[in-house]
Design a protein around this motif. Structure first.
Motif, PDB file in Angstrom:
ATOM      1  N   SER A 559      21.793 -31.812  37.741  1.00 44.37           N
ATOM      2  CA  SER A 559      21.410 -32.585  36.488  1.00 44.37           C
ATOM      3  C   SER A 559      22.979 -31.298  35.872  1.00 44.37           C
ATOM      4  O   SER A 559      22.899 -30.251  36.353  1.00 44.37           O
ATOM      5  N   VAL A 560      24.210 -32.504  35.037  1.00 40.14           N
ATOM      6  CA  VAL A 560      25.313 -31.265  35.323  1.00 40.14           C
ATOM      7  C   VAL A 560      25.669 -31.109  33.097  1.00 40.14           C
ATOM      8  O   VAL A 560      25.410 -32.366  32.704  1.00 40.14           O
ATOM      9  N   TYR A 561      25.150 -30.071  32.442  1.00 41.92           N
ATOM     10  CA  TYR A 561      25.369 -29.896  31.076  1.00 41.92           C
ATOM     11  C   TYR A 561      27.015 -29.891  30.716  1.00 41.92           C
ATOM     12  O   TYR A 561      27.652 -29.282  31.492  1.00 41.92           O
ATOM     13  N   PRO A 562      27.935 -31.054  29.549  1.00 44.24           N
ATOM     14  CA  PRO A 562      26.456 -31.601  28.914  1.00 44.24           C
ATOM     15  C   PRO A 562      26.780 -32.671  29.412  1.00 44.24           C
ATOM     16  O   PRO A 562      26.367 -34.191  28.680  1.00 44.24           O
ATOM     17  N   ARG A 563      27.334 -33.597  30.745  1.00 45.17           N
ATOM     18  CA  ARG A 563      27.627 -34.722  30.567  1.00 45.17           C
ATOM     19  C   ARG A 563      25.838 -35.596  31.170  1.00 45.17           C
ATOM     20  O   ARG A 563      26.392 -36.522  31.061  1.00 45.17           O
ATOM     21  N   ASN A 564      24.719 -34.841  31.435  1.00 45.87           N
ATOM     22  CA  ASN A 564      24.409 -35.473  31.487  1.00 45.87           C
ATOM     23  C   ASN A 564      22.591 -35.140  30.306  1.00 45.87           C
ATOM     24  O   ASN A 564      21.734 -35.428  30.510  1.00 45.87           O
ATOM     25  N   GLY A 565      23.033 -33.988  29.397  1.00 44.72           N
ATOM     26  CA  GLY A 565      22.141 -34.227  28.481  1.00 44.72           C
ATOM     27  C   GLY A 565      22.801 -32.606  28.168  1.00 44.72           C
ATOM     28  O   GLY A 565      23.185 -32.000  27.993  1.00 44.72           O
ATOM     29  N   ILE A 566      22.303 -32.322  27.009  1.00 43.84           N
ATOM     30  CA  ILE A 566      22.499 -31.192  26.318  1.00 43.84           C
ATOM     31  C   ILE A 566      21.339 -30.634  25.843  1.00 43.84           C
ATOM     32  O   ILE A 566      21.210 -29.351  25.752  1.00 43.84           O
ATOM     33  N   ASP A 567      19.973 -30.972  26.040  1.00 44.98           N
ATOM     34  CA  ASP A 567      18.960 -30.291  26.059  1.00 44.98           C
ATOM     35  C   ASP A 567      18.447 -29.822  27.165  1.00 44.98           C
ATOM     36  O   ASP A 567      17.820 -30.100  28.668  1.00 44.98           O
ATOM     37  N   VAL A 568      17.645 -28.359  26.155  1.00 45.81           N
ATOM     38  CA  VAL A 568      16.913 -28.102  28.298  1.00 45.81           C
ATOM     39  C   VAL A 568      16.411 -28.345  29.094  1.00 45.81           C
ATOM     40  O   VAL A 568      16.514 -29.320  30.414  1.00 45.81           O
ATOM     41  N   ASP A 569      15.236 -29.360  28.571  1.00 45.74           N
ATOM     42  CA  ASP A 569      14.246 -30.064  29.049  1.00 45.74           C
ATOM     43  C   ASP A 569      14.906 -31.473  29.658  1.00 45.74           C
ATOM     44  O   ASP A 569      14.573 -31.797  30.758  1.00 45.74           O
ATOM     45  N   MET A 570      15.975 -32.033  28.648  1.00 41.68           N
ATOM     46  CA  MET A 570      15.822 -33.128  29.148  1.00 41.68           C
ATOM     47  C   MET A 570      16.823 -32.701  30.490  1.00 41.68           C
ATOM     48  O   MET A 570      16.963 -33.939  32.214  1.00 41.68           O
ATOM     49  N   LEU A 571      17.618 -32.295  30.502  1.00 38.20           N
ATOM     50  CA  LEU A 571      18.847 -31.378  32.180  1.00 38.20           C
ATOM     51  C   LEU A 571      17.366 -31.197  33.094  1.00 38.20           C
ATOM     52  O   LEU A 571      18.270 -31.354  34.114  1.00 38.20           O
ATOM     53  N   ILE A 572      17.024 -30.555  32.906  1.00 44.44           N
ATOM     54  CA  ILE A 572      15.549 -30.018  33.999  1.00 44.44           C
ATOM     55  C   ILE A 572      14.825 -31.582  34.357  1.00 44.44           C
ATOM     56  O   ILE A 572      14.542 -31.167  35.220  1.00 44.44           O
ATOM     57  N   GLY A 573      14.825 -32.166  33.359  1.00 39.62           N
ATOM     58  CA  GLY A 573      13.466 -33.524  33.799  1.00 39.62           C
ATOM     59  C   GLY A 573      14.578 -33.918  35.103  1.00 39.62           C
ATOM     60  O   GLY A 573      14.714 -34.977  36.025  1.00 39.62           O
ATOM     61  N   HIS A 574      16.189 -34.685  34.569  1.00 40.88           N
ATOM     62  CA  HIS A 574      16.835 -35.022  35.327  1.00 40.88           C
ATOM     63  C   HIS A 574      17.149 -34.350  36.050  1.00 40.88           C
ATOM     64  O   HIS A 574      17.142 -35.382  37.379  1.00 40.88           O
ATOM     65  N   ALA A 575      17.465 -33.750  36.289  1.00 39.94           N
ATOM     66  CA  ALA A 575      17.378 -32.595  37.640  1.00 39.94           C
ATOM     67  C   ALA A 575      16.290 -33.206  39.039  1.00 39.94           C
ATOM     68  O   ALA A 575      16.295 -32.636  39.544  1.00 39.94           O
ATOM     69  N   ASP A 576      15.004 -33.221  38.358  1.00 41.18           N
ATOM     70  CA  ASP A 576      14.108 -33.061  38.651  1.00 41.18           C
ATOM     71  C   ASP A 576      13.445 -34.247  39.286  1.00 41.18           C
ATOM     72  O   ASP A 576      13.106 -34.228  40.222  1.00 41.18           O
ATOM     73  N   ALA A 577      14.189 -35.502  38.542  1.00 37.03           N
ATOM     74  CA  ALA A 577      14.311 -36.685  39.558  1.00 37.03           C
ATOM     75  C   ALA A 577      15.192 -36.732  40.568  1.00 37.03           C
ATOM     76  O   ALA A 577      15.064 -37.830  41.204  1.00 37.03           O
ATOM     77  N   ALA A 578      16.168 -36.198  40.227  1.00 33.27           N
ATOM     78  CA  ALA A 578      17.154 -36.312  41.409  1.00 33.27           C
ATOM     79  C   ALA A 578      16.842 -35.973  42.419  1.00 33.27           C
ATOM     80  O   ALA A 578      16.469 -36.365  43.984  1.00 33.27           O
ATOM     81  N   MET A 579      15.944 -34.751  42.013  1.00 31.45           N
ATOM     82  CA  MET A 579      15.167 -33.853  43.572  1.00 31.45           C
ATOM     83  C   MET A 579      14.516 -34.833  43.297  1.00 31.45           C
ATOM     84  O   MET A 579      13.566 -35.024  44.759  1.00 31.45           O
ATOM     85  N   TYR A 580      13.466 -35.377  42.380  1.00 38.43           N
ATOM     86  CA  TYR A 580      12.368 -36.272  43.730  1.00 38.43           C
ATOM     87  C   TYR A 580      12.990 -37.754  44.106  1.00 38.43           C
ATOM     88  O   TYR A 580      12.995 -37.763  45.682  1.00 38.43           O
TER      89      TYR A 580
END
Length: 859
Positions: A559-580
């Motif tokens: 996931s990419v800041y700020p393209r996919n979000g600006i919150d740390v937890d949100m970006l980690i969650g998005h990257a986790d979803a992509a990994m899933y």
């Protein structure tokens, strides 16, 4: 007949006259007696009426139904009614409601001859509506035939006595409440020295359990307790406080040690007492109060000891201690302070704070001293002090020593050097921010670093990629080779990740086999993708641990800041979803987070929530498809197929979500339990014990307690081992072949048949297949469907059948939809058939009808 003579007639007349005279005299005498009796009766009636009217007690006659027949003036005055007015009432109307039931019961017993009279205390309602306590005596008057005639009631006013009694009870209750609330123990003795009462505080102090314990122990107090002076000298019974009090001596604040012999508990008591005399008491009572002053005396003793030791302690503690007067002159300095300042304690005493040299440590706390004098409150601060050895960290506390009026009398300065602790804390902090196994920064440092990286990227107008890295198939390394080998592999992974990072990138370990990297772009749009590809290449090389060599890959979500979000937890969650999603795409893949991916993940989350709700609402159901013997056409078993009727979603879709979200365990347990229930239900309907085959997911099969769960569930439903079969895919058994062999062996030993489902679509390793304890192989329906037009499918099926014969396994063909397919498979030695040509899947309640019709047609 001769007539009487004149003489005879005269004689008879004379006799008659005499008789008349006698009768007249008797009649006169009777009349006199009657007059006398009437006079006496009038006198008795007068006495009765006088007594009835003038009696200072209520008297009444009542009819059997409760009507007042006669009432005397006293009763009328007592109840507040006139005589005629009272006679219009019944005693039921004037009885207090709470007392009526008992009164009626006793009247009934009088009428029935169970008693001759009764006496009770009851309340009447006066004309004003107030309740009035009375003593009621009732007798029944019967007529000459013995039948009940009326009641005689004697009513005595006892309201004042009852009220006084209630008031006395309230007074006693208040006194008891006061005694119970006292923190001091209170003991009450008779003038003979017998212990009569103890309040709860005394019960606790003397370890009495009940009041009965008190009274039973009164005659043997010396057997239970020992009393000594504070210096340990025994106190004889004749000098005990109660004895002295009963002898007329004064007992006030007598201090003694009380020990209970059976428990060994000792405490220090302060005892005071007095003799209480009252006109209603037969003799005086000795009332003693006990205070537990153990803590107070210990505190006083400790204070005396502390005063003696305080100076010695101050002189030997490593912290600096100084005491200033209100003029800021030093009154005391301990040895540590003298050493730090570089002067003796005697030279320091009397020095003023303002006279300290510019570089002296004494200047550090002068502002705190002034603030303490101004506020009369404690002041504290952390300060740094430069020395030749370096910067020292000091904690300075100024404590006001006040008098009763809160006026500051002196100020005590405590200075603690915590430099070593500060350095140790920094080391601990660094350790807390790094993973102890790999020495990579951990999740706590990730948040701190991410905030700085995102802030810098925002200022520069750049982006930062968040890479969520998860190792593929790392769990078998732990399971097969042990956690020690797994840890060594993780350390190698960490070193490779660290070496593969650019100078401005940083990688973190989140836990287990999950890592995360922050990659600033610095204007390079594809920086995250390039680093991710580089990481995958670095991870793919073999890992050598002793003689063991392992291969690993990883799945990466970005996931990419700020393209996919600006919150740390949100970006980690998005990257986790992509990994899933990368995992789902076959592992060893990089997946960039996109809105469509988010929608896919969102849909999966909806399905996940739907599965949870469906389990709660019991929305799932099982359909059953029979397997028949190719030769005899007899039904040999049925396969349980999971359906979600209210949703309409196919099982391939929602079962996949259940497996990836961990819900497959709960779903599988429901399926197996429902299949056992259905099996038992069919037997109760008269069907034979037809085995039900249940599909088991790889996630379920991996659990160590899987076999135990199956056995327990079958036992709970009273199902024999031949009533249930399990079906596994090649994926489930091949991930950990040793675990699979052990688990399947246990199941087969318990009589449960095992089928390998979808055979030919997975590993199909003959080496592994020969080692697995199986009963059946199910040829995947994809080969069966292409049987008529695809020679390759026919060749595969024939090879599978031949292999099954060699391994002594039953071969089942799935998806048979035509008679020609059925005949072809029978000719080539396939044992069992399943598909629409035999029967479509049907609900459990319909299968029994189908089975009966099918069996009837066979015969």
């Amino acid at each position: 007949m001769t007539r009487p003579s004149i003489q005879e007639l005269q004689l008879q007349i004379a006799q008659l006259e005499k008789t008349c005279e006698e009768k007249s005299a008797a009649l006169a005498s009777a009349e006199g007696s009657l007059a006398q009796t009437r006079a006496q009766l009038d006198e008795v009636m007068h006495i009765y009426q006088t007594t009835f009217d003038l009696a200072a007690i209520g008297i009444a006659h009542l009819t059997l139904d409760g009507q007042w027949l006669r009432v005397n003036p006293f009763l009328c005055e007592l109840l507040g009614y006139g005589q005629e007015e009272l006679k219009t009432k019944t005693f039921q109307e004037l009885t207090y409601p709470g007392d009526l039931a008992l009164d009626l019961q006793l009247l009934s017993e009088l009428i029935n001859g169970k008693r001759s009279s009764y006496s009770i205390q009851k309340r009447y309602l006066t004309k004003s509506g107030d309740p009035l306590w009375t003593q009621l005596n009732v007798s029944l008057v019967r007529d000459v035939n013995g039948s009940p005639s009326y009641f005689i009631c004697i009513i005595k006013n006892i309201d004042a006595r009852i009220r006084a009694q209630e008031q006395g009870e309230q007074i006693r209750a208040r006194l008891k409440a006061v005694l119970d609330s006292l923190s001091e123990g209170v003991l009450v003795y008779s003038d003979k020295g017998k212990l009569l009462e103890a309040n709860p505080a005394a019960m606790r102090l003397f370890e009495y359990q009940t009041q009965a314990d008190i009274r039973s122990a009164s005659d043997a107090l010396t057997n239970l307790f020992e009393a000594t002076t504070l210096d340990g000298q025994p106190i004889p019974l004749e000098d005990w406080p109660v004895t002295r009090l009963l002898q007329g001596e004064t007992v006030s604040n007598m201090e003694m040690v009380v020990s209970r012999r059976n428990s060994g508990r000792s405490w220090i008591a302060s005892v005071s007492g007095a003799l209480v005399r009252h006109s209603q008491l037969q003799g005086p009572l000795a009332v003693l109060t006990f205070k537990d002053i153990t803590k107070r005396l210990m505190a006083e003793t400790a204070l005396r000891v502390s005063e003696q030791r305080l100076r010695l302690a101050f002189d030997h503690i490593p912290d600096m201690v100084l005491i200033y007067d209100t003029d800021q002159r030093i009154q005391y300095a301990n040895l540590a302070a003298a050493y730090a300042i570089g002067q003796s304690d005697t030279d320091l005493i009397g020095q003023h704070a303002r006279n300290a040299s510019p570089g002296s440590i004494l200047n550090l706390w002068r502002p705190l001293i002034e603030a303490t004098l101004a506020s009369a409150t404690l002041q504290a601060d952390d300060v740094e002090f430069n020395t030749a050895e370096g910067v020292r960290n000091l904690r300075v506390t100024c404590v006001p020593i006040t008098e009763g009026s809160q006026t500051v009398r002196e100020i005590m300065v405590l200075c603690h050097d915590y430099s070593e602790r500060r350095q140790a804390e920094e080391k601990v902090r660094q350790a807390a921010l790094h993973d102890p196994l790999t020495e990579l920064p951990n999740r706590a440092l990730l948040y701190e670093y991410a905030r700085h990286a995102f802030a810098a990227a925002k200022r520069a107008g750049h982006e930062v990629s968040v890479l969520f890295i998860d190792l593929d198939r790392f769990k078998p390394i732990n399971d097969v080779h042990g956690h020690e080998v797994g840890d060594m592999v993780l350390r190698q992974v960490a070193r490779r990740l660290r070496r593969s990072m650019r100078g401005e990138d940083i990688v973190f370990r989140l836990g287990g086999d999950e890592f995360l990297a922050l990659v600033p772009h610095h204007g390079e749009a594809m920086a995250g993708q390039k680093v991710a590809q580089h990481l995958m290449e670095a991870m793919s090389g073999p890992y050598q641990v002793g003689s063991m060599e392992a291969s690993l890959s990883c799945s990466i979500g970005i996931s990419v800041y700020p393209r996919n979000g600006i919150d740390v937890d949100m970006l980690i969650g998005h990257a986790d979803a992509a990994m899933y999603i990368a995992k789902q795409m076959g592992r060893n893949t990089i997946q960039q987070y996109t809105s469509s991916l988010a929608e896919r993940v969102y849909m999966q989350s909806l399905i996940e929530e739907g599965i949870k709700n469906a389990l709660k609402r019991d929305e799932f159901s099982l359909y059953y498809q029979p397997l028949v013997d190719m030769s005899t056409h007899q039904v040999v078993s049925v396969e349980a197929l999971l359906r979600w009727p209210s949703n309409g979603m196919g099982p391939d879709r929602f079962i996949h979500v259940a497996e990836t979200t961990g819900l497959i365990g709960r779903l599988g347990e429901w399926v197996f339990s429902e299949a056992c229930r259905q099996h038992a239900a069919w037997i109760s309907e008269g069907l034979p014990a037809i085995p039900i085959a249940v599909n088991v997911s790889p996630v379920q099969f991996k659990k160590k307690d899987f076999a135990a769960y199956l056995e327990e569930t079958m036992h709970d439903h009273r199902i024999g081992p031949d009533g249930v079969q399990i079906e596994l895919t090649e994926t489930a058994v091949m991930e950990d072949i040793d675990h699979a062999i052990g688990m399947l062996s246990r199941l087969r030993d318990n009589g449960i048949k095992i089928s390998l489902d979808d055979f030919g679509t997975g590993y199909s390793s003959l080496n592994y297949l020969s080692r697995l304890p199986l009963d059946k192989i199910k040829v995947d329906k994809s080969f069966v469907h292409r049987l008529q037009e695809d020679t390759a499918s026919r060749a595969i099926i024939e090879a599978i059948i031949a292999m099954g014969r060699t391994l002594d396994l039953e071969i089942v063909a799935e998806g048979i939809e035509s008679d020609s397919t059925m005949q072809y498979l029978r000719r080539h030695g396939c044992h069992q058939a399943q598909g629409y040509h035999v029967c479509k899947p049907v609900a459990g309640k319909n299968f029994a009808n189908w089975y009966r019709e099918y069996s009837s047609a066979l015969h």
